[in-house]
Design an enzyme around this catalytic site. Structure first.
Site, short mmCIF file in Angstrom:
data_model
loop_
_atom_site.label_atom_id
_atom_site.label_comp_id
_atom_site.label_asym_id
_atom_site.label_seq_id
_atom_site.Cartn_x
_atom_site.Cartn_y
_atom_site.Cartn_z
CG LEU A 23 -1.66 19.11 -2.73
CD1 LEU A 23 -2.17 20.21 -3.64
CD2 LEU A 23 -0.21 18.80 -3.02
N GLY A 27 -10.24 22.41 8.43
CA GLY A 27 -11.50 22.11 9.08
C GLY A 27 -12.59 21.66 8.12
CG ASP A 139 -7.67 30.97 7.34
OD1 ASP A 139 -7.15 31.47 8.37
OD2 ASP A 139 -7.50 29.79 7.01
#
Length: 513
Positions: A23, A27, A139
């Site tokens: 998918l 990192g 994030d």
């Protein structure tokens, strides 16, 4: 996220899960669509080896997974399974079969009206549920929000950290996406809940306008606009724009909390935030780019695809390559033999000269722990603000402090190990073993207790970092093993021929006779 076609993917397995399709990747690892037996499909993140390369990193990951598993929110793709200690560590989350917010906006345009307010409120509640268990997401961005119909689902805790643990497991020193990283992170400051508020606001602005709030272009230029607060919110409804603008304030102290944001979105008054102390003066700042980047004189490590943070729609990739290869068995065998030989050499040294060996071992434990603490501190500084020319001198100047800091942990480990060694000695005495056999057994227990005792990772970590590269080549390993073996045989031969040397203080309890 486009709908995967599992039937075209080769069958691979991790932790009992059958990997169906790739998918995406980031990192920390690669995300697959996976399924265990006939159970529900999950999004399985297979972590890269360098992310969890030692026991201490796995322990931090284990603590983080435990905290993230406490999240209970319908707006978050919660963790359903994880194994930080497996040969291939993984984290499985609920699979959301929908487009990301980034893809949705690209395909259908900006979100408007009640749908936009619903998205903003649900996303704020989802981020708040993450904070409620002591975790920062770090994030929040359009590509990490999947749209289940008109409902946003927050995903990907690849950069999430337990809020009270400032250490990071990443090898990069600036992780995130330009335009969605809070300005204080660009300055090298620690992330806070206010950082996630800033990212929430930038994501909502993108959803409502169809464009990044801080514009496009080179990463350095985008990040400079972020730290100066130069955003474009034209096109957002007036009431929502007022909340988003306040949440995008460059000063984290002036941003509202998520509870205040949700109150304002529900029709309540705009939050009033009192700012303590002076603001950061941007005009006096000689840099036109984030300090952590400009000082290093190079481009940051950022997840960036051209002008946007995500690949184009239809970027689902199917498995066409195996996972990263494991360490060869022969190398692992050489490493184990060398470590066992070091332990045996320690035991024979105790047999030959107990007090001298104990003094040398105690000194090594303290020095290795000091070096490990100094290395961890240096690595944390590089992660937060990048490499600097003065890292070496700073490490040298900080070494005395780390030497003092290592004393309590070293004493705890030594006392623990000596206690187990004494217990072994008493057992040997009860079985009427000879002096040298008793000392050999006590030396072996001492070595094992130091390796696995409380805080032993500060000893085993540096030793492993020496042993691993030596063990990669059979030639270098053979030389090292022969040297260790010779030292052990020499100590054993000395004890056999000359007898045990109790210098400098004599046998135990000799003063009481």
């Amino acid at each position: 996220m486009t709908s995967p076609r599992p039937e075209h993917a080769p069958t691979l397995h991790v932790g009992g899960y059958r990997l169906l399709a790739r998918l995406g990747e980031g990192g920390m690892g690669v995300v697959h669509l996976a399924r265990r037996g006939e159970g529900p499909r999950v999004a399985l993140k297979v972590l890269r080896p360098h992310t969890v390369g030692d026991e201490e990193a796995r322990q931090r990951l284990d603590r983080e997974v435990h905290s993230l598993s406490l999240i209970r929110s319908r707006w978050v793709a919660e963790i359903v399974d994880a194994d930080p200690w497996g040969e291939v560590p993984y984290v499985a989350t609920r699979y959301v079969p929908g487009l990301s917010l980034h893809e949705l906006v690209q395909e259908e345009g900006a979100v408007t009206g009640d749908d936009l307010r619903w998205l903003a409120d649900c996303l704020a509640e989802g981020v708040a549920s993450v904070h409620a268990v002591g975790v920062l997401h770090r994030d929040v961005k359009p590509s990490n929000v999947l749209m289940e119909g008109r409902t946003p689902i927050l995903i990907d805790f690849g950069l999430a950290r337990v809020a009270d643990d400032p250490r990071l497991t990443h090898t990069g020193w600036l992780l995130g996406t330009p335009g969605y990283l809070a300005p204080e992170i660009l300055y090298g400051d620690d992330a806070t809940t206010a950082s996630d508020v800033h990212s929430w606001a930038a994501t909502v602005a993108y959803a409502g306008t169809g464009r990044p709030p801080f514009g496009r272009g080179p990463a350095m230029a985008v990040m400079d606009r972020v730290r100066r607060g130069q955003h474009d919110l034209s096109g957002l409804p007036h009431d929502l724009a007022a909340v988003v603008e306040q949440a995008l304030d460059p000063d984290p102290r002036r941003r509202p909390t998520l509870d205040q944001v949700r109150d304002a979105l529900g029709g309540g008054p705009m939050p009033t935030v009192v700012t303590p102390g002076p603001d950061r003066d941007l005009d006096d700042d000689p840099y036109t780019a984030p300090l952590a980047i400009a000082a290093a004189g190079r481009q940051p490590t950022i997840s960036l695809f051209e002008d946007d943070e995500e690949e184009a729609p239809g970027a689902t990739r199917y498995l066409d390559e195996p996972p990263a290869p494991r360490t060869p068995f022969a190398e692992r065998l050489r490493r184990g033999v060398l470590l066992a030989s070091l332990g045996l050499a320690t035991a024979t040294a105790v047999t030959a000269a107990p007090w001298v060996t104990l003094a040398v071992v105690s000194l090594l434990v303290w020095l290795l722990r000091s070096g490990s603490l100094a290395g961890s501190a240096a690595g944390a500084r590089r992660t937060l603000r990048g490499s600097r020319w003065y890292d070496g001198p700073q490490l040298l100047l900080a070494s005395p402090w780390h030497a003092v800091q290592a004393i309590p942990g070293a004493l705890l480990l030594l006392l623990w190990s000596l206690g187990l060694t004494l217990a072994c000695g008493l057992l040997c005495y009860a079985f009427a073993l000879g002096t040298q056999a008793t000392l050999l057994a006590c030396g072996a227990v001492l070595a094992l207790a130091l390796w696995w005792g409380p805080g032993g990772s500060r000893l085993s970590g540096p030793v492993n970092r020496l042993v691993r590269p030596v063990s990669r080549s059979s030639g270098s390993w053979a030389v090292a093993w022969l040297l260790v073996l010779a030292a052990g045989i020499g100590a054993g031969a000395y004890a056999t021929v000359q007898g045990t040397s109790w210098e400098p203080i004599g046998p135990p309890l000799s003063q009481l006779r």
